[in-house]
Design a protein around this motif. Structure first.
Motif, mmCIF file in Angstrom:
data_model
loop_
_atom_site.group_PDB
_atom_site.id
_atom_site.type_symbol
_atom_site.label_atom_id
_atom_site.label_comp_id
_atom_site.label_asym_id
_atom_site.label_seq_id
_atom_site.Cartn_x
_atom_site.Cartn_y
_atom_site.Cartn_z
ATOM 1 N N UNK A 8 0.831 -1.195 0.000
ATOM 2 C CA UNK A 8 0.000 0.000 0.000
ATOM 3 C C UNK A 8 0.870 1.250 0.000
ATOM 4 N N UNK A 9 1.907 1.252 0.810
ATOM 5 C CA UNK A 9 2.791 2.409 0.897
ATOM 6 C C UNK A 9 3.385 2.748 -0.464
ATOM 7 N N UNK A 10 3.874 1.739 -1.159
ATOM 8 C CA UNK A 10 4.457 1.949 -2.485
ATOM 9 C C UNK A 10 3.407 2.468 -3.464
ATOM 10 N N UNK A 11 2.215 1.862 -3.438
ATOM 11 C CA UNK A 11 1.136 2.293 -4.327
ATOM 12 C C UNK A 11 0.747 3.738 -4.035
ATOM 13 N N UNK A 12 0.588 4.076 -2.752
ATOM 14 C CA UNK A 12 0.148 5.419 -2.370
ATOM 15 C C UNK A 12 1.183 6.470 -2.777
ATOM 16 N N UNK A 13 2.451 6.182 -2.570
ATOM 17 C CA UNK A 13 3.495 7.132 -2.967
ATOM 18 C C UNK A 13 3.459 7.361 -4.469
ATOM 19 N N UNK A 14 3.269 6.303 -5.240
ATOM 20 C CA UNK A 14 3.163 6.453 -6.693
ATOM 21 C C UNK A 14 1.911 7.240 -7.070
ATOM 22 N N UNK A 15 0.800 6.958 -6.396
ATOM 23 C CA UNK A 15 -0.452 7.652 -6.698
ATOM 24 C C UNK A 15 -0.331 9.144 -6.403
ATOM 25 N N UNK A 16 0.392 9.484 -5.348
ATOM 26 C CA UNK A 16 0.561 10.893 -4.983
ATOM 27 C C UNK A 16 1.525 11.626 -5.914
ATOM 28 N N UNK A 17 2.235 10.887 -6.759
ATOM 29 C CA UNK A 17 3.120 11.512 -7.744
ATOM 30 C C UNK A 17 2.353 11.967 -8.984
ATOM 31 N N UNK A 18 1.108 11.557 -9.083
ATOM 32 C CA UNK A 18 0.281 11.973 -10.216
ATOM 33 C C UNK A 18 0.026 13.473 -10.135
ATOM 34 N N UNK A 19 -0.357 14.089 -11.268
ATOM 35 C CA UNK A 19 -0.611 15.531 -11.263
ATOM 36 C C UNK A 19 -1.575 15.944 -10.149
ATOM 37 N N UNK A 20 -1.173 16.939 -9.396
ATOM 38 C CA UNK A 20 -1.983 17.465 -8.301
ATOM 39 C C UNK A 20 -1.663 16.864 -6.955
ATOM 40 N N UNK A 21 -0.967 15.735 -6.937
ATOM 41 C CA UNK A 21 -0.664 15.064 -5.671
ATOM 42 C C UNK A 21 0.217 15.887 -4.751
ATOM 43 N N UNK A 22 1.292 16.426 -5.321
ATOM 44 C CA UNK A 22 2.203 17.225 -4.496
ATOM 45 C C UNK A 22 1.519 18.498 -4.010
ATOM 46 N N UNK A 23 0.719 19.106 -4.874
ATOM 47 C CA UNK A 23 0.037 20.341 -4.499
ATOM 48 C C UNK A 23 -0.934 20.118 -3.346
ATOM 49 N N UNK A 24 -1.687 19.003 -3.397
ATOM 50 C CA UNK A 24 -2.647 18.786 -2.301
ATOM 51 C C UNK A 24 -1.926 18.447 -1.000
ATOM 52 N N UNK A 25 -0.776 17.772 -1.085
ATOM 53 C CA UNK A 25 -0.005 17.499 0.127
ATOM 54 C C UNK A 25 0.520 18.797 0.740
ATOM 55 N N UNK A 26 1.063 19.674 -0.098
ATOM 56 C CA UNK A 26 1.583 20.952 0.399
ATOM 57 C C UNK A 26 0.475 21.832 0.955
ATOM 58 N N UNK A 27 -0.673 21.835 0.283
ATOM 59 C CA UNK A 27 -1.803 22.632 0.768
ATOM 60 C C UNK A 27 -2.262 22.136 2.138
ATOM 61 N N UNK A 28 -2.300 20.816 2.303
ATOM 62 C CA UNK A 28 -2.703 20.241 3.587
ATOM 63 C C UNK A 28 -1.705 20.626 4.680
ATOM 64 N N UNK A 29 -0.417 20.506 4.389
ATOM 65 C CA UNK A 29 0.605 20.861 5.380
ATOM 66 C C UNK A 29 0.558 22.348 5.725
ATOM 67 N N UNK A 30 0.339 23.193 4.719
ATOM 68 C CA UNK A 30 0.230 24.631 4.977
ATOM 69 C C UNK A 30 -0.974 24.950 5.853
ATOM 70 N N UNK A 31 -2.090 24.287 5.576
ATOM 71 C CA UNK A 31 -3.290 24.532 6.375
ATOM 72 C C UNK A 31 -3.078 24.054 7.812
ATOM 73 N N UNK A 32 -2.410 22.925 7.981
ATOM 74 C CA UNK A 32 -2.097 22.427 9.326
ATOM 75 C C UNK A 32 -1.172 23.391 10.056
#
Length: 87
Positions: A8-32
């Motif tokens: 799952x970890x490998x799949x999720x990391x790959x899925x988050x590399x898709x377009x928009x994945x990095x942006x949503x991670x950064x937005x979440x961290x900024x909001x936190x």
């Protein structure tokens, strides 16, 4: 993500590399980060230098990661194919 197993970890990391994945991670961290500043710096007096519309926009961007998490287990299971879904 590793808490749910290496596959799952490998799949999720790959899925988050898709377009928009990095942006949503950064937005979440900024909001936190904003939340932590408000909580730990007396929200009544702490100035965030943002309008309500800015905060709402930041929230809308951050919630995309929450929605991804809500759906990722089913997406992972579907990606594994029918043979692995049964066990």
């Amino acid at each position: 993500l590793a808490k749910f197993g290496p596959e799952f970890s490998s799949w999720a990391k790959d899925d988050l590399k898709k377009p928009g994945g990095e942006e949503m991670q950064l937005a979440f961290l900024d909001f936190c980060r904003l939340r932590n500043n408000l909580v730990h710096n007396n929200f009544a007096t702490y100035n965030i230098n943002k309008t309500l519309a800015d905060v709402r926009g930041d929230f809308d961007a951050a919630i995309k990661l929450v929605h991804w998490i809500e759906n990722c287990f089913k997406k992972f299971q579907d990606a594994q194919g029918p043979a692995e879904n049964n066990g």
